[in-house]
Design a protein around this motif. Structure first.
Motif, PDB file in Angstrom:
ATOM      1  N   CYS A 154      12.991   0.663  -0.041  1.00  0.00           N
ATOM      2  CA  CYS A 154      13.608   0.897  -1.353  1.00  0.00           C
ATOM      3  C   CYS A 154      12.781   0.344  -2.503  1.00  0.00           C
ATOM      4  O   CYS A 154      12.808   0.876  -3.608  1.00  0.00           O
ATOM      5  N   GLY A 155      12.049  -0.725  -2.245  1.00  0.00           N
ATOM      6  CA  GLY A 155      11.228  -1.326  -3.306  1.00  0.00           C
ATOM      7  C   GLY A 155      12.013  -2.212  -4.260  1.00  0.00           C
ATOM      8  O   GLY A 155      11.424  -2.800  -5.173  1.00  0.00           O
ATOM      9  N   THR A 156      13.334  -2.315  -4.055  1.00  0.00           N
ATOM     10  CA  THR A 156      14.140  -3.079  -5.016  1.00  0.00           C
ATOM     11  C   THR A 156      14.980  -4.186  -4.366  1.00  0.00           C
ATOM     12  O   THR A 156      15.507  -5.045  -5.079  1.00  0.00           O
ATOM     13  N   CYS A 157      15.138  -4.175  -3.045  1.00  0.00           N
ATOM     14  CA  CYS A 157      15.966  -5.221  -2.416  1.00  0.00           C
ATOM     15  C   CYS A 157      15.196  -6.544  -2.405  1.00  0.00           C
ATOM     16  O   CYS A 157      14.008  -6.594  -2.696  1.00  0.00           O
TER      17      CYS A 157
ATOM     18  N   CYS B   3      12.060  -6.466  -0.097  1.00  0.00           N
ATOM     19  CA  CYS B   3      10.968  -5.687  -0.683  1.00  0.00           C
ATOM     20  C   CYS B   3      10.289  -6.471  -1.800  1.00  0.00           C
ATOM     21  O   CYS B   3       9.066  -6.521  -1.889  1.00  0.00           O
TER      22      CYS B   3
ATOM     23  N   CYS C 172      13.070  -4.522   4.769  1.00  0.00           N
ATOM     24  CA  CYS C 172      13.833  -3.830   3.716  1.00  0.00           C
ATOM     25  C   CYS C 172      15.276  -3.592   4.162  1.00  0.00           C
ATOM     26  O   CYS C 172      15.529  -3.129   5.267  1.00  0.00           O
ATOM     27  N   GLU C 173      16.212  -3.923   3.285  1.00  0.00           N
ATOM     28  CA  GLU C 173      17.645  -3.813   3.616  1.00  0.00           C
ATOM     29  C   GLU C 173      18.163  -2.387   3.478  1.00  0.00           C
ATOM     30  O   GLU C 173      19.268  -2.072   3.931  1.00  0.00           O
ATOM     31  N   ASN C 174      17.384  -1.515   2.845  1.00  0.00           N
ATOM     32  CA  ASN C 174      17.851  -0.141   2.606  1.00  0.00           C
ATOM     33  C   ASN C 174      16.856   0.899   3.117  1.00  0.00           C
ATOM     34  O   ASN C 174      16.692   1.950   2.507  1.00  0.00           O
TER      35      ASN C 174
HETATM   36 ZN   LIG Z   1      14.025  -2.732   0.219  1.00  0.00          ZN
END
Ligand SMILES: [Zn+2]
Length: 309
Positions: free
Chosen positions: A60-63, A66, A74-76
């Motif tokens: 996701c690049g945002t969790c 990440c 990554c959680e997503n």
């Molecule tokens: Zn992530």
């Protein structure tokens, strides 16, 4: 895309694992390299005409993970390219710049094709997780496999003593030629005895595991007090007995490892630029992709099979 390298995840996909979660037909190729042909607005760090390695996970690049650079946690995560969703064996791919790593000058496409999974996984296992230090002794299982051959070269490059296990005499000869200090044919000799003998009964500092059930007990017996074992696979079976007393009394550290981070890809490519190259078994054209998978499945390979696109 210029080339892809084959991994066991390709074999699993070929044999139908996770079909329920996959959108078929699927473009294969979980690890590969391409040449930058166009850049989006505002993208920096890449040059058209130069090689780049894409990351295989749709993170996701945002969790939190990440943002900490722990991409493989990554959680997503939305799937793995070439396995759950379309992979890299195709002409063109549009990929976010954040999921791409530039290839340093002097690294060939065939070599860079092995950076996205193979080099980065080994880098993550040996250095992030096992924290291998120069001069230590490391037991590398399946030393002729894709990741095994890289583990041998990365460990030798920093002056480690390597004990390598292989399954036949052909691979044993290859491993000796690669500079493996102590080669053990696990079908005719007990690697745990060799590990204890060559370390003066002390045991090895680090075990590089990915075989699983068949080697697990022996791997634990090969470790020194406070030794580290890092595992990323269980090709011979997922269940094994563990003597818990050995874990706590001998203060063993057991670390699971899966995939790698974008930083590990960059570190692997940097090592290639410095001369630590992958062992390429064969380079095949796309029409022979399935033949490559069959050879990998039969373990009739020493190092990596690369498919040129
Ligand atoms: Zn992530």
């Amino acid at each position: 895309m210029r080339a892809v390298a084959l991994n066991h995840i390709d074999v699993w996909g070929w044999r139908g694992m996770a079909f329920a979660k996959r959108d078929l037909p699927i473009s294969v190729g979980a690890e590969g390299v391409g040449e930058v042909v166009a850049l989006g607005e505002g993208v920096t760090g890449f040059t058209t005409g130069h090689l780049a390695v894409p990351y295989g996970g749709l993170t996701c690049g945002t969790c939190k993970e990440c943002l900490r650079g722990r991409d493989n946690l990554c959680e997503n995560i939305k799937g793995i390219r070439g396995f759950h969703v379309d992979g890299f064996a195709r002409g063109l791919i549009n990929i976010p710049a954040r999921l791409c790593v530039p290839v340093p000058a002097g690294v060939t496409a065939e070599d860079a094709a092995c950076a996205g999974i193979t080099f980065s996984t080994v880098q993550h296992m040996l250095f992030d997780n096992a924290q291998l230090e120069p001069g230590e002794t490391v037991l590398v299982h399946a030393a002729g496999s894709g990741i095994g051959t890289v583990a041998v070269r990365m460990a030798k490059a920093i002056g480690c003593t390597v004990i390598g296990t292989v399954g036949d005499e052909f691979k044993a000869a290859k491993a000796r030629a690669e500079g493996v200090d102590h080669v053990v044919n696990y079908n005719t000799d007990r690697f745990e005895s060799v590990a204890r003998r060559v370390t003066g009964k002390r045991g090895v500092d680090v075990v590089f595991e990915h075989v699983g059930a068949a080697t697990w007990a022996g791997s634990l017996l090969s470790m020194k007090m406070g030794g580290r074992l890092v595992t990323c696979g269980s090709t011979s079976g997922v269940s094994a007995e563990t003597n818990l007393m050995m874990i706590f009394q001998r203060q063993l550290r057991i670390q699971g490892s899966f995939g790698a981070t974008l930083r590990n890809i960059a570190q692997g490519l940097e090592k290639m630029a410095q001369g630590v190259r992958p062992v390429l078994d064969t380079v095949l054209p796309m029409e022979r992709f399935e033949e490559g998978l069959a050879r990998l499945e039969a373990r009739n390979v020493y190092g990596k099979i690369v498919i040129k696109l």
